[in-house]
Design a protein around this motif. Sequence first.
Motif, short mmCIF file in Angstrom:
data_model
loop_
_atom_site.label_atom_id
_atom_site.label_comp_id
_atom_site.label_asym_id
_atom_site.label_seq_id
_atom_site.Cartn_x
_atom_site.Cartn_y
_atom_site.Cartn_z
N GLU A 28 0.89 -1.38 0.11
CA GLU A 28 -0.14 0.29 0.29
C GLU A 28 0.94 1.24 -0.01
N ILE A 29 0.35 2.07 -0.38
CA ILE A 29 1.22 3.17 -0.15
C ILE A 29 0.04 4.26 1.04
N PHE A 30 0.75 4.85 2.07
CA PHE A 30 0.18 5.55 3.36
C PHE A 30 0.72 6.57 3.43
N ALA A 31 0.36 7.65 4.12
CA ALA A 31 0.55 8.63 4.01
C ALA A 31 0.14 9.24 5.40
N LEU A 32 1.16 9.83 5.89
CA LEU A 32 0.80 10.40 6.88
C LEU A 32 1.07 11.45 6.87
N LEU A 33 0.10 12.93 7.68
CA LEU A 33 -0.14 14.36 6.92
C LEU A 33 0.29 14.72 8.75
N GLY A 34 0.28 16.30 8.73
CA GLY A 34 0.95 16.83 10.34
C GLY A 34 1.40 18.42 10.15
N PRO A 35 1.15 18.99 10.58
CA PRO A 35 1.94 19.98 10.52
C PRO A 35 3.13 20.02 11.05
N ASN A 36 3.96 21.39 11.12
CA ASN A 36 5.05 21.04 11.15
C ASN A 36 5.55 20.51 13.35
N THR A 81 7.05 -2.43 -4.15
CA THR A 81 7.47 -1.69 -2.59
C THR A 81 6.13 -1.29 -1.91
N THR A 82 6.38 -1.37 -0.68
CA THR A 82 5.07 -0.45 0.46
C THR A 82 5.91 1.08 0.47
N ILE A 83 5.21 1.83 0.14
CA ILE A 83 5.48 3.03 0.25
C ILE A 83 4.64 3.98 1.13
N ILE A 84 6.05 4.34 1.90
CA ILE A 84 5.45 5.35 3.62
C ILE A 84 5.57 6.53 2.90
N LEU A 85 4.94 7.55 2.85
CA LEU A 85 5.13 9.27 2.91
C LEU A 85 4.63 9.65 3.43
N THR A 86 5.80 11.25 4.18
CA THR A 86 4.67 12.25 4.93
C THR A 86 5.43 12.99 3.92
N THR A 87 4.92 13.90 4.02
CA THR A 87 4.27 15.38 2.90
C THR A 87 3.49 16.74 3.73
N HIS A 88 3.78 17.41 3.35
CA HIS A 88 3.04 19.11 3.59
C HIS A 88 1.89 19.11 2.37
N TYR A 89 2.72 18.51 1.17
CA TYR A 89 1.65 19.02 0.09
C TYR A 89 0.08 18.28 0.16
N ILE A 90 -0.60 18.49 0.46
CA ILE A 90 -1.93 17.47 0.65
C ILE A 90 -2.59 17.21 -0.67
N GLU A 91 -2.15 17.90 -1.79
CA GLU A 91 -2.52 16.53 -3.31
C GLU A 91 -1.37 15.49 -3.20
N GLU A 92 -0.12 15.73 -2.80
CA GLU A 92 0.43 14.26 -2.56
C GLU A 92 -0.38 13.01 -1.76
N ALA A 93 -1.26 13.25 -1.01
CA ALA A 93 -1.66 12.57 -0.53
C ALA A 93 -3.01 11.48 -1.48
N GLU A 94 -3.84 12.87 -1.64
CA GLU A 94 -5.25 13.02 -2.61
C GLU A 94 -4.58 12.44 -4.13
N GLU A 95 -3.48 12.73 -3.56
CA GLU A 95 -3.16 11.64 -5.68
C GLU A 95 -2.39 10.08 -5.14
N MET A 96 -2.24 10.21 -4.35
CA MET A 96 -1.16 9.03 -4.55
C MET A 96 -1.78 8.10 -3.37
N ALA A 97 -2.15 8.51 -2.25
CA ALA A 97 -2.42 7.62 -0.84
C ALA A 97 -3.49 6.70 -0.76
N ASP A 98 -2.98 5.33 -0.50
CA ASP A 98 -4.77 4.25 -0.50
C ASP A 98 -5.43 4.62 0.86
#
Length: 310
Positions: free
Chosen positions: A32-40, A185-202
């Motif tokens: 899976e592609i997992f996106a972890l979102l959060g502020p600084n 490949t299992t992918i875990i990403l952190t991002t400030h770009y919300i569109e990245e999570a919206e585009e890629m994450a499961d």
Amino acid sequence: METILSVKGVSKTYASGQRALEPVDLDIARGEIFALLGPNGAGKTTLISIICGIVTPSTGTITVMGHDALIDYRIARRMIGLVPQELSVDMFETVLATVKFSRRLFGKSGHDDYIEQVLRDLSLWDKRDAKIRELSGGMKRRVLIAKALSHEPDILFLDEPTAGVDVSLRRDMWKLIHRLREKGTTIILTTHYIEEAEEMADRVGVIDKGRIILVEQKDELMKRLGKRQMLISLQEPMRAIPAELDEWHLELEDEGKRLLYIFDAQAERTGIPSLLRKLAELGIGFKDLETSKSSLEDIFVDLVERKDAA
């Protein structure tokens, strides 16, 4: 689905007493592609650093493909690739040499065919003999990804992978991440770009002040928490919203030329038909209606604001 990574009760308190991470429970499925979102300062990098063996947790356990990452750390670490936020490479080394060196650090042979394919996938093959200091910022970040992939990890962590790169390169990297997932490949990403999570994450996880607020399938999250908005373009500008329209909680925009109505698309009654009838009763003419859905960014901001207000 098979769990490839399991985090149970992992927290971090530094010697100074600073509580960087509250106890976290998190399971990641293979592929899976997992996106972890959060502020600084939310705890994203702390959590990733603990899983990757860079920071020691205060409590909890981490299991990577059945191996305890704190006890069998050498085995677990071989299964993980990390692309850090900061550039951490020898600027006077060539691209090919630094990627091969990273592979050998994990006890793997040269395997030139694999390294070549990684560099080609990242559009770095033509730059293989260039010194890293000669590369653009975007290319340097690709080198970090190549280094992380050099030992053929099962799990790839991307900590703010597109920070500081332009939109075009960002979209190229999104395509690369999808290709990596297709290869297993299992992918875990952190991002400030919300569109990245919206585009890629499961799935999406939201972390704030060291605490996981929510983990949910992206599509389900947007369906459950997403709202829609309707913009009503008026025939004549309006100075103030009449009291008769208070129940719809409208907002005036564009110097009184448009009314904004936010509604729950999942609700049994959206309030739109009654609003349009009331506008007609009041003699308020409109020339256009435009609807749109909330973005993941809207949902994220709403979640954090709700937590702060609780």
